[in-house]
Every structure is written in structure tokens, then in C-alpha cells.
Design an enzyme around this catalytic site. Structure first.
Site, PDB file in Angstrom:
ATOM      1  N   ASN A 228       0.096  11.397  10.312  1.00 50.55           N
ATOM      2  CA  ASN A 228      -0.747  12.300   9.527  1.00 50.55           C
ATOM      3  C   ASN A 228      -1.849  12.847  10.426  1.00 50.55           C
ATOM      4  O   ASN A 228      -2.733  12.108  10.854  1.00 50.55           O
ATOM      5  CB  ASN A 228      -1.337  11.508   8.345  1.00 50.55           C
ATOM      6  CG  ASN A 228      -2.285  12.333   7.492  1.00 50.55           C
ATOM      7  OD1 ASN A 228      -2.713  13.419   7.878  1.00 50.55           O
ATOM      8  ND2 ASN A 228      -2.633  11.802   6.337  1.00 50.55           N
TER       9      ASN A 228
ATOM     10  N   CYS B 138      -7.538  17.518   4.964  1.00 47.93           N
ATOM     11  CA  CYS B 138      -6.099  17.800   5.137  1.00 47.93           C
ATOM     12  C   CYS B 138      -5.669  19.118   4.509  1.00 47.93           C
ATOM     13  O   CYS B 138      -4.584  19.615   4.804  1.00 47.93           O
ATOM     14  CB  CYS B 138      -5.270  16.651   4.578  1.00 47.93           C
ATOM     15  SG  CYS B 138      -5.776  15.067   5.231  1.00 47.93           S
TER      16      CYS B 138
ATOM     17  N   HIS C 153       1.686  19.041   3.418  1.00 48.37           N
ATOM     18  CA  HIS C 153       0.897  18.157   4.270  1.00 48.37           C
ATOM     19  C   HIS C 153       1.670  16.849   4.456  1.00 48.37           C
ATOM     20  O   HIS C 153       2.162  16.263   3.486  1.00 48.37           O
ATOM     21  CB  HIS C 153      -0.462  17.896   3.615  1.00 48.37           C
ATOM     22  CG  HIS C 153      -1.238  16.809   4.276  1.00 48.37           C
ATOM     23  ND1 HIS C 153      -1.470  16.787   5.634  1.00 48.37           N
ATOM     24  CD2 HIS C 153      -1.820  15.684   3.773  1.00 48.37           C
ATOM     25  CE1 HIS C 153      -2.165  15.698   5.936  1.00 48.37           C
ATOM     26  NE2 HIS C 153      -2.393  15.019   4.835  1.00 48.37           N
TER      27      HIS C 153
HETATM   28  O1  UT7 Z   1      -4.068  12.855   4.075  1.00 48.08           O
HETATM   29  C1  UT7 Z   1      -4.254  11.968   3.030  1.00 48.08           C
HETATM   30  C2  UT7 Z   1      -4.474  10.640   3.682  1.00 48.08           C
HETATM   31  N1  UT7 Z   1      -4.125   9.469   2.987  1.00 48.08           N
HETATM   32  C3  UT7 Z   1      -2.976   9.236   2.326  1.00 48.08           C
HETATM   33  O2  UT7 Z   1      -2.126  10.052   2.136  1.00 48.08           O
HETATM   34  C4  UT7 Z   1      -2.777   7.838   1.846  1.00 48.08           C
HETATM   35  C5  UT7 Z   1      -1.905   7.733   0.645  1.00 48.08           C
HETATM   36  N2  UT7 Z   1      -1.550   6.347   0.434  1.00 48.08           N
HETATM   37  C6  UT7 Z   1      -0.536   5.745   1.112  1.00 48.08           C
HETATM   38  O3  UT7 Z   1       0.129   6.395   1.904  1.00 48.08           O
HETATM   39  C7  UT7 Z   1      -0.255   4.300   0.837  1.00 48.08           C
HETATM   40  O4  UT7 Z   1      -1.098   3.846  -0.206  1.00 48.08           O
HETATM   41  C8  UT7 Z   1      -0.437   3.384   2.099  1.00 48.08           C
HETATM   42  C9  UT7 Z   1       0.660   3.653   3.093  1.00 48.08           C
HETATM   43  C10 UT7 Z   1      -1.806   3.597   2.736  1.00 48.08           C
HETATM   44  C11 UT7 Z   1      -0.317   1.907   1.673  1.00 48.08           C
HETATM   45  O5  UT7 Z   1       0.944   1.704   1.048  1.00 48.08           O
HETATM   46  P1  UT7 Z   1       1.027   0.926  -0.352  1.00 48.08           P
HETATM   47  O6  UT7 Z   1       2.443   0.881  -0.722  1.00 48.08           O
HETATM   48  O7  UT7 Z   1       0.073   1.615  -1.319  1.00 48.08           O
HETATM   49  O8  UT7 Z   1       0.531  -0.495   0.052  1.00 48.08           O
HETATM   50  P2  UT7 Z   1      -0.677  -1.345  -0.573  1.00 48.08           P
HETATM   51  O9  UT7 Z   1      -1.984  -0.788  -0.153  1.00 48.08           O
HETATM   52  O10 UT7 Z   1      -0.413  -1.521  -2.040  1.00 48.08           O
HETATM   53  O11 UT7 Z   1      -0.457  -2.737   0.125  1.00 48.08           O
HETATM   54  C12 UT7 Z   1       0.698  -3.535  -0.146  1.00 48.08           C
HETATM   55  C13 UT7 Z   1       0.603  -4.775   0.729  1.00 48.08           C
HETATM   56  C14 UT7 Z   1      -0.748  -5.479   0.651  1.00 48.08           C
HETATM   57  O12 UT7 Z   1      -0.519  -6.865   0.747  1.00 48.08           O
HETATM   58  P3  UT7 Z   1      -0.497  -7.793  -0.552  1.00 48.08           P
HETATM   59  O13 UT7 Z   1      -1.846  -7.608  -1.188  1.00 48.08           O
HETATM   60  O14 UT7 Z   1       0.618  -7.271  -1.407  1.00 48.08           O
HETATM   61  O15 UT7 Z   1      -0.245  -9.151   0.002  1.00 48.08           O
HETATM   62  C15 UT7 Z   1      -1.466  -5.000   1.885  1.00 48.08           C
HETATM   63  O16 UT7 Z   1      -2.441  -5.902   2.339  1.00 48.08           O
HETATM   64  O17 UT7 Z   1       0.777  -4.428   2.092  1.00 48.08           O
HETATM   65  C16 UT7 Z   1      -0.331  -4.904   2.873  1.00 48.08           C
HETATM   66  N3  UT7 Z   1      -0.566  -3.957   3.956  1.00 48.08           N
HETATM   67  C17 UT7 Z   1       0.105  -4.025   5.110  1.00 48.08           C
HETATM   68  N4  UT7 Z   1       1.065  -4.862   5.562  1.00 48.08           N
HETATM   69  C18 UT7 Z   1       1.548  -4.612   6.796  1.00 48.08           C
HETATM   70  C19 UT7 Z   1      -1.423  -2.927   3.980  1.00 48.08           C
HETATM   71  N5  UT7 Z   1      -1.329  -2.290   5.160  1.00 48.08           N
HETATM   72  C20 UT7 Z   1      -0.391  -2.955   5.884  1.00 48.08           C
HETATM   73  C21 UT7 Z   1       0.165  -2.772   7.170  1.00 48.08           C
HETATM   74  N6  UT7 Z   1       1.124  -3.618   7.567  1.00 48.08           N
HETATM   75  N7  UT7 Z   1      -0.229  -1.766   7.969  1.00 48.08           N
END
Ligand code: UT7
Length: 331
Positions: A288, A111, A258
Site C-alpha cells: 500500500n 490514500c 486504491h
Molecule cells: O490505505 C488504507 C490503509 N489501511 C488499510 O487499508 C487497513 C485495512 N485493514 C486491514 O487491511 C486489516 O485489518 C489488517 C491486514 C491490518 C489486519 O487484518 P485482520 O484480518 O483485520 O487481522 P486482526 O487485526 O483482526 O488480527 C487478527 C490476529 C490478531 O491476533 P489474535 O488477537 O487473534 O490472537 C493479531 O494480533 O492476527 C494478529 N496479527 C498478526 N499476526 C501475524 C496482527 N498483525 C499480524 C501480523 N502477523 N503482521
């Protein structure tokens, strides 16, 4: 001597995939995706390739710069999703646009790729080796995404952006007294954290191995680790670049970051104590697109007339590697 961006261009696939479309594939919801990422829809290739998208973006950048393909000295394509290992995408672009005189090669810094390509072009142009360059970020990430993994498939999109940069030998003074061109850059890498965002290509395999390893060909990501890295490292590297140029946050008109997650951008704005209105965003429409996000956003903001001559921009990228960087320039 400095360099100036004199043309920008972008190209997106036709097909729009909304969060509602993704609800049909994985257990997710439009509400969750919008709230956690700011994304509503993204473009997904139905045949467009990294090279065809890149070539279209380059043609638009050249048109804006009022240059023809045979005037191009160097083509740098930043991509982590080329269709082919050989030849490189930049050579395919060279052929597609007819830039027969240009030297062409690819660069992969995920990225941060477009930013690192811009900085590489800066070095070539500053030393006088070349007079101009087409720099491109182009990705078709949809083929690297595991469409059954809701943690990653909601984030990414396909697209390409390009900029034509020229060596600026004499001073180009803008109406507000600022000199147009690149002022300063800072870039860094942290290979020790590579595992938090990775995608294997070909594990070792040859005629002398009895058991070939099989790799996971899809993007694997520890989202929270990437999030922590971005919200800490991006403001730090922007501050580092501004300090080098003896500038303050308030001297900057636009922070072109980004586009990975609206929450990351908001957090960076907060840490820098900068007004969020100075952070252009298009992630809601395109997701992204890795190396393509910065040049696509730059092109949209430039073509719509929101970036004006004399504006000071900070471009900042971060991503797999891990890689990060910031460049400061006056339009
Ligand atoms: O170019 C660089 C590329 N990558 C990035 O920039 C990624 C940076 N990170 C992020 O943007 C965030 O960490 C994400 C958007 C990927 C995830 O958001 P988060 O607020 O960190 O969520 P999380 O991983 O802590 O998950 C929270 C909950 C979990 O459920 P439980 O364990 O609380 O029951 C996940 O299983 O949300 C669940 N979850 C979803 N629910 C619905 C994870 N993905 C999804 C989804 N839809 N797509």
C-alpha cells in the site's frame, strides 16, 4: 469540455523488502501477510525521496504525452509523507524537472490524494484557468511506519505515480462510440472518524508553553475499522458516481482501486456484483503506497497495453481522513 489523461509514469525505489525480511523484524509470517493482505513484497526507500520519485514519474508521464516540462501549466502533488514542510513537494518537483512556467502546490487527502488531485485538476481545466496539469501521488511511508508494529509495518511501501492531463476541447470519439475523457466524479470525507488512521506531526509547541506535548510520529491504525469503512464506503461511492453518469456496473471495463488489501478489493467486487478480473491489482509486489497506488497501477496497466482506447475506467480511492471518492473516465 472534459479532460483526458494523455501520459502516465511511475517510479519505485530499488530496494525490495519481502515478507521474509519482515519476519526478521516482527513476529509475523509470509503466510499470514499473504493470506490477510495479498502482499508478498514492497519497495522501500534507501535514499529516494518523495520529490525525486515524483520527478521521475512526471518525466515518464511527460515523455508518453510527448510534452516538454516548459509546457506544463500546473503541478499538483498528492502526498502525506513529504520530506519537508516547506517548500512543498510540488515546487521541488517543478525545479527538478524544469517546469518553470507551472504553478505548483501539494494536496493531502492520504490514500485518496491522487484521485482528489485529478478532480482538482479537472475543475481548473474545465474553467479554462489552465490547459494542462501534471498530477502526482508520491509517498515514502517507510519513514512514518513503526517498524516494531506488526499491525502496520507489513502493509506499506514507497513509490510514485503521475499522470499528465489535458483539456479536451473538441470531442474525441473512440472506435466504440464512447467520448474520451472524464465523465463524472464523486468525493467525500468523514473527519469525525479521523482517529482510526492517523499520524501526528508536530504537536503545539512554542516559547509560551511550559510543557510541550510530545506526539507519536508513527502511523497508528485501527485496521478493522478502516477495513469496515472501505468495504462499505467504496462500493457505495462507486455506485453514486455511476448513478450520476447514468451508467451501470457493466458499462465499466476496469475498476482501478486504491491497493490497500486484496480482501477489500474482492469484497468491493462482490458488493458491486462485478467480475474480479476487472479489478487490476499490483499490491502483491508493491504493498500500500497511499496516494501513489492508483497512478502506479494505472501506469503499469497502461504501459502494458491492457487499457485500450475507449475503455471506461472507474478510479476509486479511500483512506485517512477519512476520505473516499470515485471518478469515471473513458480512456
Ligand atoms: O490505505 C488504507 C490503509 N489501511 C488499510 O487499508 C487497513 C485495512 N485493514 C486491514 O487491511 C486489516 O485489518 C489488517 C491486514 C491490518 C489486519 O487484518 P485482520 O484480518 O483485520 O487481522 P486482526 O487485526 O483482526 O488480527 C487478527 C490476529 C490478531 O491476533 P489474535 O488477537 O487473534 O490472537 C493479531 O494480533 O492476527 C494478529 N496479527 C498478526 N499476526 C501475524 C496482527 N498483525 C499480524 C501480523 N502477523 N503482521
Amino acid at each position: 469540455m472534459t479532460i483526458r489523461i494523455t501520459g502516465t509514469g511511475s517510479a519505485l525505489p530499488e530496494k525490495i523488502v519481502t515478507n521474509f525480511d519482515l519476519q526478521e523484524l516482527v513476529e509475523t509470517s509470509d503466510e499470514w501477510i499473504q493470506k490477510r493482505t495479498g502482499i508478498a513484497e514492497r519497495r522501500i526507500s534507501t535514499g529516494e525521496t518523495v520529490s525525486t520519485l515524483a520527478a521521475r514519474a512526471c518525466e515518464r508521464a511527460l515523455e508518453m504525452a510527448k510534452k516538454t516540462a516548459d509546457e506544463v501549466d500546473l503541478i499538483l502533488v498528492a502526498t502525506c509523507s513529504p520530506e519537508q514542510l516547506l517548500p512543498c513537494c510540488a515546487c521541488q518537483v517543478q525545479d527538478l524537472i524544469g517546469a518553470a512556467r507551472a504553478a505548483a502546490f501539494d494536496l493531502n487527502a492520504a490514500c485518496s490524494g491522487f484521485l482528489f488531485a485529478l478532480n482538482t485538476a479537472y475543475a481548473y481545466l474545465q474553467t479554462g484557468i489552465y490547459r494542462n496539469a501534471l498530477i502526482v501521488g508520491s509517498e515514502v511511508l517507510s519513514k512514518l511506519v513503526d517498524w516494531s508494529d506488526r499491525g502496520t509495518c507489513i502493509l506499506f511501501g514507497d513509490g510514485a505515480g503521475a499522470a499528465f492531463v489535458e483539456a479536451s476541447v473538441g470531442e474525441v470519439l473512440r472506435g466504440n462510440g464512447r467520448k474520451a475523457g472524464m465523465e463524472c466524479l464523486f468525493q467525500g470525507s468523514d473527519g469525525a472518524k479521523g482517529a482510526v488512521l492517523s499520524c501526528e506531526e508536530r504537536p503545539v509547541a512554542n516559547a509560551f508553553l511550559s510543557t510541550a506535548k510530545t506526539g507519536n510520529p508513527y502511523i497508528q491504525m485501527d485496521g478493522q475499522e478502516v477495513y469496515k469503512f472501505a468495504t462499505k464506503q467504496v462500493p457505495a461511492c462507486i455506485q453514486e458516481a455511476l448513478d450520476k453518469a447514468k451508467l451501470a456496473v457493466d458499462d465499466v471495463d476496469w475498476f482501478v482501486l486504491h491497493q490497500a488489501n486484496v480482501r477489500i478489493i474482492e469484497s468491493v467486487a462482490k458488493r458491486l456484483r462485478a467480475d474480479i478480473a476487472r479489478f487490476p491489482m499490483n499490491i502483491n509486489r508493491v504493498g500500500n503506497m497511499s496516494s501513489a497506488t492508483i497512478p502506479v497501477l494505472l501506469d503499469e496497466w497502461n504501459r502494458s497495453g491492457r487499457i485500450k482506447e475507449g475503455d471506461r475506467l472507474v478510479l476509486s480511492g479511500f483512506g485517512a481522513g477519512l476520505t473516499y471518492g470515485a471518478s469515471v473516465l473513458v480512456w
